[in-house]
Enzyme design. Structure first.
Site, mmCIF file in Angstrom:
data_model
loop_
_atom_site.group_PDB
_atom_site.id
_atom_site.type_symbol
_atom_site.label_atom_id
_atom_site.label_comp_id
_atom_site.label_asym_id
_atom_site.label_seq_id
_atom_site.Cartn_x
_atom_site.Cartn_y
_atom_site.Cartn_z
ATOM 1 N N ASP B 25 0.878 -1.171 0.000
ATOM 2 C CA ASP B 25 0.000 0.000 0.000
ATOM 3 C C ASP B 25 0.913 1.217 0.000
ATOM 4 O OD1 ASP B 25 -1.676 2.100 0.494
ATOM 5 O OD2 ASP B 25 -2.494 1.324 2.375
ATOM 6 N N LYS B 87 2.809 11.284 -3.188
ATOM 7 C CA LYS B 87 1.774 10.640 -3.990
ATOM 8 C C LYS B 87 0.872 11.671 -4.672
ATOM 9 C CE LYS B 87 -1.700 6.966 -3.365
ATOM 10 N NZ LYS B 87 -2.221 6.041 -2.350
ATOM 11 N N GLU B 189 -7.273 0.503 -4.400
ATOM 12 C CA GLU B 189 -7.268 0.418 -2.933
ATOM 13 C C GLU B 189 -8.601 -0.051 -2.346
ATOM 14 O OE1 GLU B 189 -5.683 4.255 -2.016
ATOM 15 O OE2 GLU B 189 -3.705 3.678 -2.758
ATOM 16 N N ASP B 211 -13.182 5.161 1.309
ATOM 17 C CA ASP B 211 -11.742 5.166 1.561
ATOM 18 C C ASP B 211 -11.194 6.593 1.499
ATOM 19 O OD1 ASP B 211 -9.001 4.912 1.558
ATOM 20 O OD2 ASP B 211 -8.895 3.500 -0.113
#
Lengths: 175, 631
Positions: B25, B87, B189, B211
């Site tokens: 992850d 990210k 994800e 999420d």
């Protein structure tokens, strides 16, 4: 693409009819994906990966076509050599065209008034209308095999689908 | 299933050999690595017992690269060279970064057209792309996994936000390859979280995965049934996350400071980083407390001492919570489901610990969200389960993930309008073709502009690639037939090809949108990282080529033995001849020749592979025992 399974109904082992067993379609779709999905061939040879990609892609395309009533009807007509959405295929009864204009007006008015509730209501109304047309198509395709009449109803269904997707887009834009 | 085993050449030699595969992850704030050990998915810890690796990379003055907690500790002291939340910049250009003024980095954008889409950050170690910085995080996790598992990894599943576009996915894959990882799959994800949750709870029905990570928000709606995880729809915001809540607190604190210090001098980069860190701590504290005190001294000597109550926090961030509900409603509409149809709502991502988020989700779905799996770990745990399956460790193949493309893909047509070719939420893999025609008489070339997004105007969508199809025979306007095919693979990555087909004159082009790093650049960077002698490199290439050759030979031989009767004897002999040829060439020392012979054998077996695939599908449908196919 290999020749064995290019026919959508045959791919899912279903009889070529408008009235299909959607549960069986789903079950068989998952079985086919389970056997052909690229996840099953991560460390396979390049040729096997290619075959997997092709079959998984085909079954996705076929599943999409068959699960939706309008595209299923359109596909059944294609199998009879009829293009339901051809430019030459424009005839629709006047009352349906009037009705369609009315829906369009309601859509535009609700959009201008930013009225999501009315859009929602119109959407549900059209879905009921679709169900009636789908019932007609079962008789026309499966019993009467009257493809001329089926073409007209299919065109109506495609029109309604288009209005429905425009409604959804309008709701999304307002939300 | 027998057919899978055929494709696993290593299996016959050592059938019970467990292949080391991990799920990673790669998060905005923290990153994790997990693996399946003794049938249990487990997060791997570092020497200090930490499972979470802060996604922070520092280029230190001594030339070393520091990653994780140690780098995080230096972020206020050395903000320019300590990169956090990288990210957010993956697959992005400078103009995509909205709040540049509040980010301490020195962004640089290459002026050349092709690379202008991707930004770089100036550090004391030189210009660094987000791909390179992310690769540093991945390298640390790779090392951690290899130490912990005691061997080399065969591959990794890397998770990406479901709402990542093509550029962001490609950048993530590049980063993994740069870190020396074999990417088994990019996995969304929320889908990974659903796997961890669904398998744990043996769930069936429709589930929502909400999420909210450090920098991205995803919502996916899945249908779970007998081990098949089918994504019905996905939506989100790839620039909304826990960081934005920190940022709201940061702005609130600055306002407070300005109230008492009228002449607040401009903040240094260190001050900004310090205040953001304090803001994050306050946010976390407020999960279980009614108020948080924020105390620190700025570089100009001003003492900051303010108290933020939970109510105030809700007030200044409620709009962010509301912002997550619009994508949620869209996903529900696309899935064609009502709130009553939902069996469970799973909360993922550290940011979902905030009570007002849980309340908002509970209000909307009229049920208490599920939080029994650690929201920080659930994605990595799910990715590890999928990696285990993809590596071929699981003998029964009950688990199948059917994911979708999050955003529509289309082409620019006259007037700057978008014609959608693949609609969002189409199940992957998918290929769609559409015909286009020329605008002017005698037009011999066509500019094809590929875009991603839902809006009607090209200018409102994300530009992915632009290429020119030449060699169209001159014809009247509207006479040419240009067939453009979009293909999205199981990683969610796009390739586009175009062909003029009315005249049979070949005008064909195939592109993969490229962002920043080319294939060669990655290869060179990888080569540079093995600082070995030329002879070693050659030896390694030869060894790799031979391994590949051995794998395909055993795979094809086994397939012929099992299913040879699917094709004619002549076809079988043609394949056998290629196998023999490859065997001979593999005995010699020419890596290039071996690779060419492998390609030739692959090509020779394409029709056979397709026939086997069809046979396998027929068997799957008829439900007949497939023992006859067993090797």
């Amino acid at each position: 693409m290999s020749s064995v399974h290019t026919e959508y109904f045959q791919l899912f082992a279903l009889p070529e009819k408008f009235d299909i067993d959607t549960k069986l379609l789903e079950t068989n779709f998952r079985k086919i994906q389970s056997a052909s999905h690229p996840d099953r061939f991560v460390s396979a040879t390049a040729a096997e990966k290619l075959a997997s990609m092709q079959l998984a892609t085909l079954s996705n395309e076929a599943f999409d076509t068959l699960k939706n009533a309008a595209s299923r009807a359109k596909y059944l007509l294609e199998r009879q050599g009829i293009n339901a959405v051809a430019d030459t295929n424009t005839a629709l009864p006047l009352d349906f065209l009037m009705q369609q204009m009315e829906w369009r007006e309601q859509l535009e008015d609700a959009k201008a008034a930013k009225d999501i509730e009315t859009l929602d209501k119109l959407y549900r109304e059209l879905r009921v209308e679709s169900k009636t047309l789908e019932a007609e198509l079962i008789t026309l395709f499966d019993d009467d095999k009257d493809y001329t009449a089926a073409t007209e109803v299919t065109r109506k269904l495609i029109f309604i689908d288009k209005v429905c997707s425009d409604i959804q887009q309008a709701i999304e834009y307002l939300d | 299933m027998a057919l899978l085993q055929i494709s696993e050449p290593g299996m016959s030699a050592a059938p019970h050999q467990h292949k080391l595969a991990v799920g990673i992850d790669l998060g905005t704030t923290n990153s994790l690595v997990a693996t399946v050990r003794s049938a249990m998915s487990t997060v791997l810890q570092d020497n200090h017992g930490h499972a979470l690796l802060p996604s922070v990379v520092r280029y230190a003055p001594d030339g070393s690269i520091v990653v994780g907690h140690e780098a995080q500790a230096q972020q206020s002291a050395d903000p320019i060279n300590t990169i956090v939340s990288v990210k957010r910049f993956m697959g992005r250009g400078i103009n995509d970064i909205a709040d540049r003024a509040h980010i301490p980095y020195k962004f640089v954008s290459n002026s050349e057209a092709q690379t202008a889409k991707t930004l770089q950050i100036e550090t004391r170690a030189g210009l660094k792309s987000p791909v390179e910085i992310s690769a540093e995080v991945l390298k640390v996790l790779k090392t951690r996994a290899e130490k912990s598992l005691g061997g080399e990894l065969v591959g990794a599943v890397i998770t990406v936000p479901a709402y990542f576009d093509d550029a962001q996915r490609q950048a993530t894959k590049d980063a993994a390859r740069l870190a020396g990882l074999n990417v088994l799959r990019l996995l969304n994800e929320p889908t990974a979280a659903a796997v961890a949750y669904g398998l744990d709870n043996a769930s069936e029905g429709n589930f929502v995965i909400y999420d909210l990570g450090g920098g991205t928000f995803d919502v996916s709606i899945l249908h779970l049934s007998k081990g098949v995880f089918e994504v019905l729809s996905t939506n989100g915001d790839s620039a909304l996350g826990g960081d934005d809540f920190d940022h709201r607190i940061y702005c609130w604190v600055l306002d407070k400071v300005r109230e008492s210090n009228k002449q607040l001098t401009p903040l240094t980069e260190g001050d900004t980083r310090l205040l953001l860190t304090k803001a994050r701590q306050a946010k976390e504290w407020l999960t279980d407390n009614f108020e948080a005190q924020i105390v620190c001294r700025l570089s100009n000597g001003i003492l900051v001492d303010v108290t933020l109550t939970a109510d105030q926090f809700v007030e200044i961030t409620q709009h962010l919570v509301t912002k997550t509900l619009a994508p949620t409603r869209k996903a529900m509409r696309d899935a064609n489901l009502d709130v009553e149809d939902i069996q469970g709502v799973v909360m993922v991502g550290g940011a979902t610990r905030m009570p007002h988020i849980r309340h908002a989700v509970e209000d909307y779905f009229r049920q208490e969200p599920l939080t029994n799996l650690d929201p920080d770990k659930v994605v990595a745990l799910g990715a590890a389960i999928q990696a285990n399956v993809l590596a071929g460790n699981k003998s029964d193949d009950d688990l199948l993930l059917l994911d979708v493309t999050p955003l529509s893909l289309g082409l620019e047509t006259m007037g700057g309008l978008v014609e959608k070719v693949i609609h969002r939420n189409s199940t992957l893999p998918i290929a769609r073709a559409q015909e286009f025609t020329t605008y002017k008489d005698g037009q011999t070339a066509m500019s094809i502009h590929v875009v991603q997004g839902e809006r009607e105007l090209v200018s409102d969508c994300r530009s992915l690639a632009q290429f020119v199809l030449r060699g169209i025979p001159p014809m009247a306007a509207g006479a040419a037939r240009i067939r453009v095919t979009f293909t999205v693979d199981a990683d969610g990555l796009l390739s586009v090809s175009a062909r003029e087909q009315s005249t049979g004159v070949e005008a064909h082009i195939e592109v993969k949108p490229s962002y920043g790093l080319t294939e060669d650049e990655i290869t060179n960077m990888l080569k540079a990282s093995f600082s070995s002698a030329e002879a070693d490199k050659k030896a390694r290439m030869l060894a790799e080529a031979r391994v590949n050759a051995g794998a395909i030979i055993s795979s094809v031989t086994a397939a012929l033995a099992a299913d040879g009767d699917l094709i004619s004897e002549a076809e079988q002999n043609a394949i056998k001849a290629e196998v023999d040829r490859l065997q001979t060439i593999a005995a010699a020392d020419d890596a290039t020749a071996i690779n060419q012979a492998v390609d030739a054998l692959n090509h020779a077996t394409e029709a056979f592979a397709a026939a086997r695939m069809n046979a396998s599908v027929s068997h799957a449908l008829s439900g007949k025992a497939i023992n006859s196919l067993e090797m």
